[in-house]
Scaffold this active site. Structure first.
Site, short mmCIF file in Angstrom:
data_model
loop_
_atom_site.label_atom_id
_atom_site.label_comp_id
_atom_site.label_asym_id
_atom_site.label_seq_id
_atom_site.Cartn_x
_atom_site.Cartn_y
_atom_site.Cartn_z
N HIS A 108 -25.83 -22.47 -30.49
CA HIS A 108 -26.30 -23.71 -29.84
C HIS A 108 -27.45 -24.27 -30.66
CE1 HIS A 108 -27.56 -25.73 -25.75
NE2 HIS A 108 -27.90 -26.49 -26.78
N HIS A 119 -28.46 -28.08 -32.52
CA HIS A 119 -28.16 -29.48 -32.86
C HIS A 119 -28.75 -29.73 -34.24
CE1 HIS A 119 -27.18 -30.45 -28.60
NE2 HIS A 119 -28.02 -29.45 -28.38
N HIS A 126 -22.78 -28.88 -22.52
CA HIS A 126 -24.07 -28.61 -21.89
C HIS A 126 -23.88 -28.78 -20.38
CE1 HIS A 126 -25.62 -29.05 -25.90
NE2 HIS A 126 -26.89 -29.05 -25.54
N GLU A 173 -28.49 -27.33 -17.38
CA GLU A 173 -29.80 -27.25 -18.06
C GLU A 173 -30.82 -27.79 -17.06
OE1 GLU A 173 -30.11 -29.86 -21.46
OE2 GLU A 173 -31.99 -28.96 -22.16
N ASP A 202 -31.51 -24.40 -30.14
CA ASP A 202 -31.30 -25.76 -29.65
C ASP A 202 -31.78 -26.83 -30.65
OD1 ASP A 202 -30.29 -27.54 -27.81
OD2 ASP A 202 -31.87 -27.31 -26.33
N ASP A 203 -33.07 -27.15 -30.61
CA ASP A 203 -33.64 -28.17 -31.51
C ASP A 203 -34.94 -27.61 -32.10
OD1 ASP A 203 -31.87 -30.63 -30.72
OD2 ASP A 203 -32.52 -29.75 -28.82
N1 HPA Z 1 -29.71 -31.05 -23.91
C1 HPA Z 1 -29.00 -32.15 -23.96
N2 HPA Z 1 -28.85 -32.86 -25.07
C2 HPA Z 1 -29.43 -32.42 -26.18
C3 HPA Z 1 -30.18 -31.27 -26.17
C4 HPA Z 1 -30.32 -30.55 -24.98
O1 HPA Z 1 -30.97 -29.49 -24.87
N3 HPA Z 1 -30.65 -31.12 -27.44
C5 HPA Z 1 -30.16 -32.15 -28.17
N4 HPA Z 1 -29.43 -32.93 -27.40
ZN ZN Z 2 -28.57 -28.41 -26.69
#
Ligand code: HPA
Ligand code: ZN
Length: 332
Positions: A14, A16, A194, A197, A275-276
């Protein structure tokens, strides 16, 4: 234990790629492409990364992506992440990209995918890192837009293993994308989304029942439904959990409040991911370390999480065995 975390070979499921854009590269690309960004310096960028929820992050994340214009930009972005994989001992990674973020600005699909693919090819050649690409649909846009994106992606099908769903969760449930996921499935794409969350468990049920996904990205809200927990355990449906992200976006107040240990102890197939990472203060190892330092994670828990990452990946059974053997060699 931190030494062990660093030494263990890991998979990341996971990530991006746009979320791995470090402020330094953002400035370099802004200069290269003559694009204005709303920051004076790197310090200024870092100060802006002070999020209150998912949307407050997404606004900044999409603005950051504006500096990505050419194939070389997408190559440089991806290559910088690959160097982080080397540092973090990530030997397999399945990366997300958001084509609509770029095609909406007039960037060609070909430009985006070819830059990413070339960097991933070099990652295999230079470091032996195996990779896959998952294309995410932006859920704040319409299903029609997603259908057009899927259509456009078919020309590059050999490079794209799966499709996913990301962006603003609340108000954009999986049911909005039932048709496009059905089409993607018919085309043989792997399916992830996703879910759970920020959104409640209904988003996870919909992702499983209406989109037929094979992995849940995040999914930390599952704990609120007994029937869902039982199902996730029985079917061993993977959750790609992202601890740093959850803390930075205020899904949990702090690491000690994170529920990953409860999910793991219950018997769910959970994995750790970044994630990011450029926006959430750290790459994969830092996510493990933050959990280790704040929750009662044992050595066995850490090994289990790492093994789960390989077992939940979309690689062949043979390659899974080979990678898990490499984990076992480190811990024996
Ligand atoms: N959630 C939803 N969209 C996203 C995320 C996330 O954690 N990171 C990058 N786009
Ligand atoms: Zn994500």
């Amino acid at each position: 234990m931190i030494k062990l975390i660093e030494k263990l070979p890991k998979a990341e499921l996971h990530l991006h790629i746009e979320g791995s854009l470090e402020p330094e590269l953002m400035f370099e690309l802004a200069k290269r492409n003559n694009i204005k960004i709303p920051y004076k310096n790197i310090e200024d960028v870092k100060n802006a990364y002070n999020f209150t929820n998912l949307q407050s992050f997404l606004d900044i994340y999409y603005a950051g992506a504006n500096v990505l214009i050419t194939k070389q930009d997408f190559y440089d972005l991806t290559w910088a992440y690959i160097l982080k994989c080397v540092e973090n001992n990530i030997i397999h990674t399945e990366i997300f990209f958001d084509p609509q973020t770029h095609t909406q600005r007039g960037i060609a699909f070909e430009t985006i995918i070819s830059g990413i693919v070339e960097a991933l090819k070099d990652a295999k050649e230079k470091f032996g890192i195996t990779t896959a690409i998952i294309m995410c649909f932006l859920r704040h846009l319409s299903q029609d837009d997603a259908l057009k994106t899927l259509e456009e992606a078919l020309a590059y099908k050999k490079y794209i293993l799966g499709v996913g769903l990301d962006s603003s969760e609340i108000g954009n449930p999986p049911s909005k994308f039932e048709q496009v996921f059905k089409k993607a499935k018919e085309q043989g794409f792997r399916l992830v989304a996703h879910a759970g969350e920020e959104g409640d468990v209904s988003y996870i049920f919909e992702a499983l029942d209406l989109l037929d996904i094979q992995r849940i990205d995040h999914g930390v809200q599952s704990i609120k439904s007994d029937s869902l927990m039982k199902r996730l355990k029985k079917e061993q449906i993977p959750l790609t959990v992202c601890p740093n992200s959850n803390i930075e976006l205020k899904v949990f107040e702090n690491y000690a409040q994170h529920n990953i240990k409860e999910l793991l102890d219950y018997g769910l197939n959970v994995t750790i991911n970044s994630d990011d990472p450029a926006y959430f203060k750290g790459y994969l190892n830092q996510n493990f370390i933050n959990l280790y330092e704040n929750l009662d994670l044992s050595k066995d828990d850490i090994i289990q999480l790492v093994k789960n990452s390989f077992n939940s990946s979309f690689i062949s059974e043979d390659l899974k065995k080979e990678y898990i053997k490499r984990v076992e060699e480190i811990v024996k």
